[in-house]
Design an enzyme around this catalytic site. Sequence first.
Site, PDB file in Angstrom:
ATOM      1  N   HIS A 145       4.814  10.121 -10.121  1.00  0.00           N
ATOM      2  CA  HIS A 145       3.719   9.981 -11.092  1.00  0.00           C
ATOM      3  C   HIS A 145       3.192  11.341 -11.567  1.00  0.00           C
ATOM      4  O   HIS A 145       2.068  11.437 -12.062  1.00  0.00           O
ATOM      5  CB  HIS A 145       2.595   9.111 -10.507  1.00  0.00           C
ATOM      6  CG  HIS A 145       1.900   9.693  -9.306  1.00  0.00           C
ATOM      7  ND1 HIS A 145       1.464   8.921  -8.250  1.00  0.00           N
ATOM      8  CD2 HIS A 145       1.564  10.964  -8.982  1.00  0.00           C
ATOM      9  CE1 HIS A 145       0.888   9.701  -7.341  1.00  0.00           C
ATOM     10  NE2 HIS A 145       0.932  10.936  -7.767  1.00  0.00           N
TER      11      HIS A 145
ATOM     12  N   HIS B 123      -6.444  12.152  -8.302  1.00  0.00           N
ATOM     13  CA  HIS B 123      -6.345  13.594  -8.048  1.00  0.00           C
ATOM     14  C   HIS B 123      -7.559  14.338  -8.592  1.00  0.00           C
ATOM     15  O   HIS B 123      -7.452  15.473  -9.021  1.00  0.00           O
ATOM     16  CB  HIS B 123      -5.098  14.176  -8.710  1.00  0.00           C
ATOM     17  CG  HIS B 123      -3.819  13.446  -8.430  1.00  0.00           C
ATOM     18  ND1 HIS B 123      -3.531  12.209  -8.936  1.00  0.00           N
ATOM     19  CD2 HIS B 123      -2.741  13.794  -7.699  1.00  0.00           C
ATOM     20  CE1 HIS B 123      -2.323  11.823  -8.527  1.00  0.00           C
ATOM     21  NE2 HIS B 123      -1.831  12.765  -7.775  1.00  0.00           N
TER      22      HIS B 123
ATOM     23  N   HIS C 291       7.646  17.165  -2.133  1.00  0.00           N
ATOM     24  CA  HIS C 291       7.142  18.291  -2.909  1.00  0.00           C
ATOM     25  C   HIS C 291       5.937  18.905  -2.218  1.00  0.00           C
ATOM     26  O   HIS C 291       5.172  18.218  -1.561  1.00  0.00           O
ATOM     27  CB  HIS C 291       6.814  17.926  -4.360  1.00  0.00           C
ATOM     28  CG  HIS C 291       5.711  16.932  -4.601  1.00  0.00           C
ATOM     29  ND1 HIS C 291       5.736  15.634  -4.132  1.00  0.00           N
ATOM     30  CD2 HIS C 291       4.559  17.027  -5.311  1.00  0.00           C
ATOM     31  CE1 HIS C 291       4.653  14.982  -4.549  1.00  0.00           C
ATOM     32  NE2 HIS C 291       3.915  15.813  -5.262  1.00  0.00           N
TER      33      HIS C 291
ATOM     34  N   GLU D 257       2.604  11.624  -0.255  1.00  0.00           N
ATOM     35  CA  GLU D 257       2.337  10.461  -1.123  1.00  0.00           C
ATOM     36  C   GLU D 257       3.316   9.317  -0.879  1.00  0.00           C
ATOM     37  O   GLU D 257       3.023   8.169  -1.223  1.00  0.00           O
ATOM     38  CB  GLU D 257       2.447  10.871  -2.597  1.00  0.00           C
ATOM     39  CG  GLU D 257       1.329  11.778  -3.073  1.00  0.00           C
ATOM     40  CD  GLU D 257       1.604  12.333  -4.465  1.00  0.00           C
ATOM     41  OE1 GLU D 257       0.690  12.915  -5.039  1.00  0.00           O
ATOM     42  OE2 GLU D 257       2.745  12.200  -4.974  1.00  0.00           O
TER      43      GLU D 257
END
Lengths: 133, 281
Positions: free
Chosen positions: B12, B59, B193, B240
């Site tokens: 995303h 976020h 990541h 995530e």
Amino acid sequence: MVWQPHDYENIPGTYVFDGQRSHAGYALNRMAFSFNSAANREEFARDMDAYCRKYGLSDEQREAVLGGDFLKLLHLGGNVYYLAKIAVFHGMNVQDAGAAFQGITTPEFQAILDRNATGFTDKLQQKGGYWHG
Amino acid sequence: MARIVGGVTTSHIPAISNAMAKGLEQEPYWKRFFDGYEPVKEWLAKVDPDIAIVVYNDHGLNFFLNQVPTFAIGCADHYENADEGWGIPTLASFEGDAPFSWHLAESLINQDFDMTTCQEMLVDHGFVTPMALMWRHLPNWPVKAIPLAVNTVQHPLTSARRCYQLGKALGKAIESYPEDLKVVIFGTGGLSHQLQGERAGIIDVDFDLECMEHIIHDPEWMTRFSNTELMEKAGTEGIEVIMWLVMRGALAPKVNVVHKHYHAPISNTGAGVLVLENPAS
């Protein structure tokens, strides 16, 4: 009053954003959150020093914001998603910031990413069943 | 009764939204990544869901660090996207389904998951990037959408194990709703990541592919990792992937694999796409 240690503190080159960091970086991250508003971005751009003072950043945090020292901002409690909102003012995106954390150029950072992913299509073949276009 | 037709996993990251906004899908850097979504779009057109439940993390748009719910569910008639401060155009608003949301919240709380209920909820790139990946080719969003936000930003985070259990409870909650709705669940974020620190830029293809295979066939495997272990392997933002387990927990133990797609790097991430179909009951 003692911050409790965590095993994730042993991961090298990593600043897990936890309560201790969030507590230390609260004013800094709160300022960055304000940049979701265009009017606030304009106010910051007009006088960055004054805007940092308005949000109660420490002298160290304010100097790091003005100087675009993103590794320092991580050390001082900045969260990377909030730092991304500050990086915009230095003409930087998350890849530029990733490079800056390591003191390398963005192309060098991108080369690391490419190297890390080298040969992934061969691995997909070995696993089987993956889309190949 | 409401029925879960299947689940989709997807990255995303905002770089994807930026690429879509600029029409870069067929540029060499992006082509393979985006082309791998065509089978997802075909499957969605075929199963024609009424509702998409999007499991994502905020976020710094709706939730600032003053209040960070571990699990939050939108319970509104509509949801707005908004400016996150970095210049990506905001997308059209999303229609919700408040009665269904409140049913889900009630059922989850009755199953001991203490959800935060949100009657106003701005949805950020974590939510809108997947929606755009699936349906930007249509003039309007073809589904009602329900945001389910998991805190993956400020530790202490919940665990992979807990996310999987939440998914199981979510499955029961959905399937106890009397209206005939077809529901699809998006598990978003990941794969490996790390955006921050001197370790930024790690991508672990081997671990990513292990995650994809185990999410399909043996999701319990994922639940054995501590958050520290997940961050060591997949990076601080790669954690995530625990949100994929919410989706997977809601599906049947054995699922049909419709599509598997992986590409790396996409910006700083390994990007994994799965389409898992629930067997017809």
